[in-house]
Design an enzyme around this catalytic site. Structure first.
Site, short mmCIF file in Angstrom:
data_model
loop_
_atom_site.label_atom_id
_atom_site.label_comp_id
_atom_site.label_asym_id
_atom_site.label_seq_id
_atom_site.Cartn_x
_atom_site.Cartn_y
_atom_site.Cartn_z
N LYS A 204 51.36 41.73 49.06
CA LYS A 204 50.24 40.87 48.64
C LYS A 204 48.97 41.69 48.43
O LYS A 204 48.29 41.54 47.42
CB LYS A 204 49.93 39.80 49.69
CG LYS A 204 51.04 38.81 49.95
CD LYS A 204 50.57 37.70 50.88
CE LYS A 204 50.18 38.17 52.28
NZ LYS A 204 51.27 38.71 53.08
N ARG B 212 55.72 38.68 63.71
CA ARG B 212 55.00 38.22 62.50
C ARG B 212 55.96 37.54 61.52
O ARG B 212 55.60 36.57 60.86
CB ARG B 212 54.28 39.41 61.84
CG ARG B 212 53.06 39.87 62.63
CD ARG B 212 52.59 41.22 62.20
NE ARG B 212 52.00 41.25 60.88
CZ ARG B 212 51.87 42.36 60.15
NH1 ARG B 212 52.30 43.52 60.60
NH2 ARG B 212 51.30 42.30 58.97
P1 AMP Z 1 47.38 40.35 57.38
O1 AMP Z 1 46.52 41.55 57.18
O2 AMP Z 1 47.21 39.32 56.32
O3 AMP Z 1 48.83 40.70 57.63
O4 AMP Z 1 46.86 39.63 58.73
C1 AMP Z 1 46.87 40.32 59.97
C2 AMP Z 1 46.74 39.33 61.11
O5 AMP Z 1 45.50 38.61 61.00
C3 AMP Z 1 47.81 38.25 61.20
O6 AMP Z 1 48.99 38.69 61.83
C4 AMP Z 1 47.08 37.16 61.99
O7 AMP Z 1 47.01 37.51 63.36
C5 AMP Z 1 45.67 37.25 61.42
N1 AMP Z 1 45.50 36.38 60.24
C6 AMP Z 1 45.23 36.78 58.95
N2 AMP Z 1 45.14 35.71 58.14
C7 AMP Z 1 45.35 34.62 58.91
C8 AMP Z 1 45.41 33.22 58.65
N3 AMP Z 1 45.23 32.73 57.42
N4 AMP Z 1 45.64 32.39 59.71
C9 AMP Z 1 45.81 32.85 60.95
N5 AMP Z 1 45.80 34.17 61.28
C10 AMP Z 1 45.58 35.05 60.26
#
Ligand code: AMP
Length: 232
Positions: free
Chosen positions: A20, A178
């Site tokens: 993404k 995750r």
């Molecule tokens: P990402 O970089 O998108 O993989 O996000 C890393 C971490 O941030 C995730 O594993 C969640 O702990 C938190 N996070 C990011 N976006 C969200 C969201 N929309 N809702 C809840 N937690 C989020």
């Protein structure tokens, strides 16, 4: 040729490691709309040591979702910035039905719509291989992979010479968590957006440029001025 689509509001969905972030950055370059990554916003809050950062740190490090109210307010604050007025691509938001409902309501209040949700699909085993080998530059955030796109010099960013680090939540245990979280809490959004008739699926296996070409085809087919079929 670079194509600009004014007021193009997009959601980019997919499990962790689906690409993404990479695709969103390419969309930023091509369409001139900002990438809004809630993961990046939360990590920035953690690095700054802010109250919000302290509240969300444990969730992010363990791979659990940050509570909806916190992440929704972070997202809506960011969407109020002037650079989002001409469109945006959401990367990693929404991740729950509650977040999707909050987004829908906020968009309606602002007389805005989401034009398309692009969901990148990748099998779990491939995601585990991708994420455990991922290394990110601590200075410019460029992403490398120990096997698939190794840096010329081990541990050093090709672009800026910064140190390459593994994200704490890219360890095998946290990745498994995750992925479970994704399947349980986020995957239902595929049906959610299918019902709203704004869902577009993309096979996330293969060359990054090939996947981006498919994403661009979808975007070409969207008509930002035609909101008649969009119920969000
Ligand atoms: P990402 O970089 O998108 O993989 O996000 C890393 C971490 O941030 C995730 O594993 C969640 O702990 C938190 N996070 C990011 N976006 C969200 C969201 N929309 N809702 C809840 N937690 C989020």
């Amino acid at each position: 040729m670079s194509l600009k689509k004014e007021n193009l509001n997009l959601i980019l969905m997919g499990p962790p490691g689906a690409g993404k972030g990479t695709q969103a950055k390419m969309m930023v370059d091509k369409y001139g709309i900002p990438q809004i990554s809630t993961g990046d916003l939360l990590r920035a809050a953690i690095s700054s040591g802010s109250e919000l950062g302290k509240k969300v740190q444990a969730f992010v490090t363990s791979g659990a979702l940050v509570p909806d109210d916190l992440v929704v307010s972070v997202l809506l604050n960011r969407l109020s910035d002037p650079d989002c007025q001409a469109g945006f691509v959401l990367d990693g938001f929404p991740r729950t039905v509650c977040q999707a409902d909050s987004l829908g309501k906020a968009m309606k209040d602002r007389k805005m719509i989401v034009h398309g949700t692009i969901a990148i699909e990748v099998p779990d085993q491939e995601l585990i291989d991708r994420l455990t080998g991922r290394r990110i530059c601590k200075d410019c955030a460029t992403s490398f992979h120990l096997k698939f796109s190794a840096p010329k010099k081990e541990g050093i960013c090709d672009k800026c010479g910064g140190e390459l680090l593994q994200r704490k939540d890219d360890s095998f245990e946290v990745i498994s968590n995750r992925l479970n979280v994704y399947h349980k809490q986020t995957q239902p959004l595929i049906e959610y957006y299918r019902k709203l008739k704004i869902l577009h699926l993309v096979d996330g296996l293969g060359q990054i440029e090939m996947i981006f070409a498919k994403v661009c085809d979808i975007i070409q087919g969207l008509n930002p001025s035609d909101s008649s079929k969009i119920k969000i």
